[in-house]
Design a protein around this motif. Structure first.
Motif, mmCIF file in Angstrom:
data_model
loop_
_atom_site.group_PDB
_atom_site.id
_atom_site.type_symbol
_atom_site.label_atom_id
_atom_site.label_comp_id
_atom_site.label_asym_id
_atom_site.label_seq_id
_atom_site.Cartn_x
_atom_site.Cartn_y
_atom_site.Cartn_z
ATOM 1 N N GLN A 90 0.804 -1.587 -0.381
ATOM 2 C CA GLN A 90 -0.048 0.158 0.155
ATOM 3 C C GLN A 90 1.317 1.436 -0.306
ATOM 4 O O GLN A 90 0.106 2.406 -0.544
ATOM 5 N N SER A 113 0.322 3.730 -6.981
ATOM 6 C CA SER A 113 -0.842 2.863 -6.536
ATOM 7 C C SER A 113 -0.790 1.009 -5.981
ATOM 8 O O SER A 113 -0.027 0.273 -6.978
ATOM 9 N N THR A 114 -1.616 0.448 -5.154
ATOM 10 C CA THR A 114 -1.785 -0.459 -4.551
ATOM 11 C C THR A 114 -2.603 -1.831 -5.301
ATOM 12 O O THR A 114 -3.924 -0.197 -6.420
ATOM 13 N N PHE A 116 -6.606 -3.517 -4.654
ATOM 14 C CA PHE A 116 -7.355 -4.552 -3.218
ATOM 15 C C PHE A 116 -8.858 -4.705 -3.942
ATOM 16 O O PHE A 116 -9.314 -3.910 -4.989
ATOM 17 N N ALA A 117 -9.392 -5.754 -2.972
ATOM 18 C CA ALA A 117 -10.768 -5.725 -3.717
ATOM 19 C C ALA A 117 -11.834 -4.834 -3.491
ATOM 20 O O ALA A 117 -11.728 -3.604 -2.074
ATOM 21 N N GLY A 118 -11.913 -4.702 -4.759
ATOM 22 C CA GLY A 118 -12.373 -2.982 -5.026
ATOM 23 C C GLY A 118 -11.982 -1.415 -5.274
ATOM 24 O O GLY A 118 -12.221 -0.941 -6.067
ATOM 25 N N SER A 119 -10.978 -2.342 -5.201
ATOM 26 C CA SER A 119 -9.825 -0.608 -5.853
ATOM 27 C C SER A 119 -10.151 -0.368 -7.606
ATOM 28 O O SER A 119 -10.136 -0.938 -8.431
ATOM 29 N N LYS A 120 -10.666 0.806 -7.573
ATOM 30 C CA LYS A 120 -11.183 1.512 -8.848
ATOM 31 C C LYS A 120 -9.654 2.708 -9.277
ATOM 32 O O LYS A 120 -9.390 3.344 -9.975
#
Lengths: 224, 224
Positions: A90, A113-114, A116-120
């Motif tokens: 992160q 940016s990293t 993860f679930a749902g990252s936009k």
DNA sequence: ATTTATTTTTAGTATTACTAAAAATATGGC
DNA sequence: GCCATATTTTTAGTAATACTAAAAATAAAT
């Protein structure tokens, strides 16, 4: 810009082994996260417990109204049930951040940016040598540039603008846009946007409409 | 951080005179934007033209499966039809950017992002004086900090990390997080995220579940 | 003015979103 | 382990509606 950077960055992607969970599973996961029973969700949503059970197991699909009720009962936005994507670090530090460059050595990148679930949200620092031009491009999403150093010319749908250190611009990416480092030194741009430039997201749904294909959408048994 | 900045920034919001467009209106707007006829959308989505007409006018609500087909036919993500916000200047220049501060003079802000239909990306530069602490907070969305100057301590779910100039961090905002300017000079942070910190979006749906209330969701006539 | 394109309306009906209640399973206390 | 209670699943519907084809109305192009 993106056309150049996509193939290179894709080489660093770890594909998570789980497929995109469906709507019912997403709803159940959220309910369990909140430690709620089906009955309490049903009461809050004004639906029956049996229906919750069937929805969660994908045996039936809620109407939009009922889905809205469920989302509200779970204190969550509907859209969060419609995608679930995976991780990386992160945090990035300037000294140890990986910098990428391509055959075309006019540009190098530092990913911020990293995923993860749902990252936009996607971000990267782009360094462009003097004279570098990005081909006009248009795509989904929106983006923002913040000039960290140097200066560039940005053209969006024919409108030209000069951005200097500390300046920013935010626009819808579907508008044809390009950049040019017209200056005499390297321009460093912090790019932040909603386009998945790193190919982090699994199973895209932005295919051209073919009903059979669309039927893979997480609605349980709904079939054409 | 957000708790402090929300009330202040809300004072600068011009409320667009149109109420939140509903699902049908969103679908029609997108179709017109793409210059498509109902027939072509219907063909692409495998639905009838009459149904498209009724959906767009809010006379009927599509099932999730059909909505997915429509979204695909319009080459758009479903979630983009579920919210529709409004504009401001896309470009900001450092010299002329409005800086905001609040009664609590420990923090000032420079907004970078603009707002347009469907925009989800929000950005702001935050300047925090030495010793400033942001209360722990958790909310929907995701965010990224990029340190432009100074240094801060970031705590996310108990994990503490020091970020210095040029460093970044990207995380899901639902994880309880806070920041602290532990340094001896002003810290300037470029914040970029998906939380609507400026209150650009109309009609929030994050109310506590009351079925009557939920019935205002954009599903046309669907009523409990 | 005429033709064609596009959207809306009408009159359905197959499907299903959703129910109440019974049955099955899981959990907790003694 | 036994029993009571909580929770989830299953069953058997049915009212509602998601969606249709075709006719009618409206808009656009020539």
């Amino acid at each position: 810009m993106y056309a150049i950077f996509l193939p290179m960055l894709k080489n660093n992607i770890q594909v998570k082994d789980n497929a995109a969970p469906d709507l019912g599973a997403s709803l159940r996961a959220k309910r369990k996260e909140l430690k709620l029973t089906m009955q309490s969700v049903a009461d809050a949503a004004g639906l029956s417990v049996g229906f919750i059970s069937q929805v969660e197991r994908g045996l039936t699909s809620p109407s939009l109204g009922s889905l809205a009720s469920l989302a509200a009962a779970l204190d969550t936005e509907i859209s969060s049930f419609l995608h679930q994507p995976s991780a990386g670090s992160q945090t990035t530090h300037e000294a140890s951040r990986l910098a990428y460059s391509v055959a075309d050595a006019d540009v190098s990148y530092e990913r911020l940016s990293t995923s993860f679930a749902g990252s936009k949200l996607h971000s990267v620092i782009v360094h462009e040598t003097p004279g570098h031009r990005m081909e006009p491009i248009s795509h989904h999403g929106e983006e923002m540039f913040y000039i960290l150093d140097g200066e560039i010319t940005v053209e969006i749908e024919g409108e030209v603008e000069v951005l200097r250190k500390g300046d920013s611009i935010h626009f819808e990416s579907r508008r044809v846009h390009s950049t040019w480092n017209h200056g005499s030194s390297i321009a460093s741009i912090l790019w932040c946007g909603t386009m998945d430039v790193f190919g982090d997201a699994p199973a895209p749904i932005h295919k051209k409409a073919s009903p059979q294909e669309v039927a893979t959408y997480p609605t349980g048994e709904t079939e054409k």
